[in-house]
Motif scaffolding. Structure first.
Motif, mmCIF file in Angstrom:
data_model
loop_
_atom_site.group_PDB
_atom_site.id
_atom_site.type_symbol
_atom_site.label_atom_id
_atom_site.label_comp_id
_atom_site.label_asym_id
_atom_site.label_seq_id
_atom_site.Cartn_x
_atom_site.Cartn_y
_atom_site.Cartn_z
ATOM 1 N N ASP A 192 41.419 35.241 62.964
ATOM 2 C CA ASP A 192 40.935 34.111 62.161
ATOM 3 C C ASP A 192 40.751 34.565 60.728
ATOM 4 O O ASP A 192 40.613 35.764 60.468
ATOM 5 C CB ASP A 192 39.613 33.548 62.713
ATOM 6 N N PRO A 196 46.489 18.338 72.661
ATOM 7 C CA PRO A 196 45.186 17.686 72.830
ATOM 8 C C PRO A 196 45.061 16.434 71.958
ATOM 9 O O PRO A 196 45.840 16.206 71.028
ATOM 10 C CB PRO A 196 44.179 18.735 72.339
ATOM 11 N N GLY A 230 43.044 31.495 65.231
ATOM 12 C CA GLY A 230 42.032 30.468 64.980
ATOM 13 C C GLY A 230 40.961 30.468 66.051
ATOM 14 O O GLY A 230 40.436 29.421 66.428
ATOM 15 N N THR A 269 35.201 19.172 68.274
ATOM 16 C CA THR A 269 35.117 20.421 67.494
ATOM 17 C C THR A 269 34.824 20.044 66.047
ATOM 18 O O THR A 269 34.699 18.864 65.712
ATOM 19 C CB THR A 269 36.469 21.178 67.503
ATOM 20 N N ILE A 297 39.230 16.100 70.720
ATOM 21 C CA ILE A 297 38.425 17.189 71.274
ATOM 22 C C ILE A 297 37.227 17.421 70.351
ATOM 23 O O ILE A 297 37.363 17.436 69.119
ATOM 24 C CB ILE A 297 39.265 18.493 71.398
ATOM 25 N N LYS A 336 53.011 19.297 63.624
ATOM 26 C CA LYS A 336 52.878 19.456 65.078
ATOM 27 C C LYS A 336 54.187 19.074 65.782
ATOM 28 O O LYS A 336 54.529 19.647 66.814
ATOM 29 C CB LYS A 336 51.713 18.605 65.598
ATOM 30 N N ASN A 354 46.956 28.848 68.064
ATOM 31 C CA ASN A 354 45.982 27.756 68.066
ATOM 32 C C ASN A 354 45.544 27.355 66.654
ATOM 33 O O ASN A 354 45.236 26.192 66.426
ATOM 34 C CB ASN A 354 44.758 28.182 68.892
ATOM 35 N N ILE A 379 38.343 25.181 69.720
ATOM 36 C CA ILE A 379 39.239 25.330 70.873
ATOM 37 C C ILE A 379 39.670 26.791 71.033
ATOM 38 O O ILE A 379 39.708 27.321 72.142
ATOM 39 C CB ILE A 379 40.474 24.413 70.689
ATOM 40 N N TYR A 431 50.355 16.405 58.939
ATOM 41 C CA TYR A 431 49.786 17.038 60.148
ATOM 42 C C TYR A 431 50.662 16.723 61.365
ATOM 43 O O TYR A 431 51.049 17.622 62.116
ATOM 44 C CB TYR A 431 48.347 16.551 60.360
ATOM 45 N N ASP A 440 45.019 35.917 57.689
ATOM 46 C CA ASP A 440 45.537 34.583 57.370
ATOM 47 C C ASP A 440 46.936 34.478 57.965
ATOM 48 O O ASP A 440 47.849 35.196 57.535
ATOM 49 C CB ASP A 440 45.572 34.414 55.841
ATOM 50 N N ILE A 441 47.119 33.572 58.908
ATOM 51 C CA ILE A 441 48.414 33.528 59.615
ATOM 52 C C ILE A 441 49.559 33.048 58.728
ATOM 53 O O ILE A 441 50.716 33.157 59.114
ATOM 54 C CB ILE A 441 48.348 32.673 60.906
ATOM 55 N N ARG A 480 36.187 29.896 66.370
ATOM 56 C CA ARG A 480 35.370 28.732 66.748
ATOM 57 C C ARG A 480 36.242 27.718 67.493
ATOM 58 O O ARG A 480 37.446 27.924 67.678
ATOM 59 C CB ARG A 480 34.749 28.081 65.507
ATOM 60 N N THR A 524 49.476 22.168 70.032
ATOM 61 C CA THR A 524 50.053 21.146 69.166
ATOM 62 C C THR A 524 49.086 19.963 69.102
ATOM 63 O O THR A 524 47.879 20.160 69.038
ATOM 64 C CB THR A 524 51.493 20.809 69.661
HETATM 65 N N1 LIG Z 1 39.926 18.863 67.754
HETATM 66 C C1 LIG Z 1 40.881 17.995 68.082
HETATM 67 O O1 LIG Z 1 40.600 16.818 68.368
HETATM 68 C C2 LIG Z 1 42.317 18.428 68.131
HETATM 69 C C3 LIG Z 1 43.264 17.485 68.586
HETATM 70 C C4 LIG Z 1 44.599 17.858 68.639
HETATM 71 C C5 LIG Z 1 44.993 19.132 68.262
HETATM 72 N N2 LIG Z 1 44.053 20.028 67.829
HETATM 73 C C6 LIG Z 1 44.547 21.361 67.436
HETATM 74 O O2 LIG Z 1 43.812 22.364 68.099
HETATM 75 C C7 LIG Z 1 43.781 23.546 67.285
HETATM 76 C C8 LIG Z 1 42.335 24.023 67.147
HETATM 77 O O3 LIG Z 1 41.602 22.966 66.543
HETATM 78 P P1 LIG Z 1 40.003 22.894 66.506
HETATM 79 O O4 LIG Z 1 39.665 21.487 66.747
HETATM 80 O O5 LIG Z 1 39.397 23.978 67.316
HETATM 81 O O6 LIG Z 1 39.827 23.162 64.936
HETATM 82 P P2 LIG Z 1 38.729 23.981 64.120
HETATM 83 O O7 LIG Z 1 38.911 23.517 62.714
HETATM 84 O O8 LIG Z 1 37.395 23.875 64.755
HETATM 85 O O9 LIG Z 1 39.224 25.498 64.268
HETATM 86 C C9 LIG Z 1 40.399 25.948 63.672
HETATM 87 C C10 LIG Z 1 40.296 27.449 63.472
HETATM 88 O O10 LIG Z 1 41.510 27.906 62.849
HETATM 89 C C11 LIG Z 1 41.171 28.822 61.812
HETATM 90 N N3 LIG Z 1 42.220 28.857 60.803
HETATM 91 C C12 LIG Z 1 42.566 27.868 59.919
HETATM 92 N N4 LIG Z 1 43.528 28.307 59.085
HETATM 93 C C13 LIG Z 1 43.814 29.584 59.455
HETATM 94 C C14 LIG Z 1 44.717 30.563 58.962
HETATM 95 N N5 LIG Z 1 45.513 30.324 57.899
HETATM 96 N N6 LIG Z 1 44.767 31.780 59.583
HETATM 97 C C15 LIG Z 1 43.951 32.048 60.642
HETATM 98 N N7 LIG Z 1 43.051 31.161 61.133
HETATM 99 C C16 LIG Z 1 42.993 29.937 60.541
HETATM 100 C C17 LIG Z 1 39.856 28.258 61.258
HETATM 101 O O11 LIG Z 1 39.153 29.241 60.476
HETATM 102 C C18 LIG Z 1 39.139 27.845 62.525
HETATM 103 O O12 LIG Z 1 38.396 28.900 63.081
HETATM 104 C C19 LIG Z 1 44.439 23.172 65.963
HETATM 105 O O13 LIG Z 1 45.779 23.608 65.953
HETATM 106 C C20 LIG Z 1 44.380 21.658 65.971
HETATM 107 O O14 LIG Z 1 45.395 21.067 65.198
HETATM 108 C C21 LIG Z 1 42.737 19.705 67.753
#
Ligand SMILES: NC(=O)c1ccc[n+]([C@@H]2O[C@H](COP(=O)([O-])OP(=O)(O)OC[C@H]3O[C@@H](n4cnc5c(N)ncnc54)[C@H](O)[C@@H]3O)[C@@H](O)[C@H]2O)c1
Length: 246
Positions: free
Chosen positions: A36, A183, A12, A188, A186, A157, A87, A17, A153, A60-61, A15, A138
């Motif tokens: 990704d 986190p 992931g 994003t 964040i 996690k 991630n 995190i 969700y 696709d993971i 983009r 997570t």
């Molecule tokens: N943003 C927050 O506030 C927040 C808070 C807690 C946890 N998180 C966790 O942090 C991680 C990153 O989140 P983010 O905010 O950067 O999200 P985001 O949606 O900006 O990025 C997620 C990335 O994962 C990729 N992805 C989704 N499904 C996929 C798959 N099947 N195979 C491969 N890639 C895939 C997407 O294309 C994207 O590039 C996630 O696990 C999210 O749950 C985020």
């Protein structure tokens, strides 16, 4: 540099995190592999243009065969796999009344099964190398539950939190450390879905009174995969501005 000669796979990472983690690790000398479903090539090209060692895997993971074949190919092309950051993650908003079975299965498939598939494919290589480091991204929702993110969700996690500890115990004897970062709030695309009112209320509820930045998570992940954390395994670091202190 903290990660010279290390090969790091980050899921992931096109983009948000994940990209920030890839960039942070690349700056520390790692050769990063950006995994990704979309945008991986563009992200890797951006890092290459900045002078870093990076490459892409469009993948696709939640597809076990794709994951297993890709990890094997990465190791045979690059020679090793030292760091794995799980991630990639997806979310559904709403209550149990809004959530349907397909959404439940989809989120479990990506967040839990995908994490397991990457671990399953990477760990034999790490065992053979006599070491490695895994970091799972997570969420605070995995510890506390959440009223706005549909229950799946948080459940997904929570499963990752437990997997982190189980794998840390099982793999310590092989020199493999397994940790997590949890986190909250964040900045994003994932949190960009919030209404302005929700965003304001969230910031108000955080002792440090701001949204977190992807860099805040990346720095915690860097610490965990670096030798500075060589005596740390099975740990989950909160990156949440003090919202949850546990
Ligand atoms: N943003 C927050 O506030 C927040 C808070 C807690 C946890 N998180 C966790 O942090 C991680 C990153 O989140 P983010 O905010 O950067 O999200 P985001 O949606 O900006 O990025 C997620 C990335 O994962 C990729 N992805 C989704 N499904 C996929 C798959 N099947 N195979 C491969 N890639 C895939 C997407 O294309 C994207 O590039 C996630 O696990 C999210 O749950 C985020």
């Amino acid at each position: 540099m903290k990660l010279e000669h290390k090969i790091a796979v980050i899921t992931g990472a096109a983009r948000g995190i994940g990209f920030e983690i890839a960039q942070c690790f690349a700056k520390e000398g790692a050769h990063v592999v950006i995994v990704d479903t979309k945008g991986a090539m563009e992200a890797a090209t951006n890092l290459q243009k900045a002078g870093f060692a990076a490459e892409a895997r469009a993948l696709d993971i939640s597809d076990y065969k794709q994951v297993a074949d890709s990890i094997d190919a990465i190791v045979s092309e690059l020679g090793s796999l030292d760091i794995l950051v799980n991630n990639a993650g997806i979310i559904a908003r709403g209550t149990i009344l809004d959530l349907d079975k397909e959404q439940w299965l989809k989120i479990m498939d990506v967040n839990v099964n995908g994490n397991f598939y990457l671990c399953k494919a990477a760990i034999p290589h790490m065992i053979r190398q006599k070491g490695g480091s895994i970091v799972n991204i997570t969420s605070i929702a995995g510890k506390m539950g959440d009223i706005t993110a549909a229950p799946v969700y948080g459940a997904s996690k929570g499963a990752i939190n437990t997997l982190t500890k189980s794998l840390a115990r099982q793999l310590a004897e092989f020199g493999i450390r397994v940790n997590a970062v949890a986190p909250h709030a964040i900045d994003t695309d994932m949190s960009a879905e919030w209404s302005p009112e929700k965003r304001k209320a969230v910031i108000e509820s955080i002792p440090l009174k701001r949204m977190g930045q992807p860099k805040d998570v990346a720095q915690a992940a860097l610490f965990l995969v670096s030798d500075n954390a060589s005596f740390i395994t099975g740990e989950t670091i909160n990156v949440n501005g003090g919202y949850l202190m546990d």
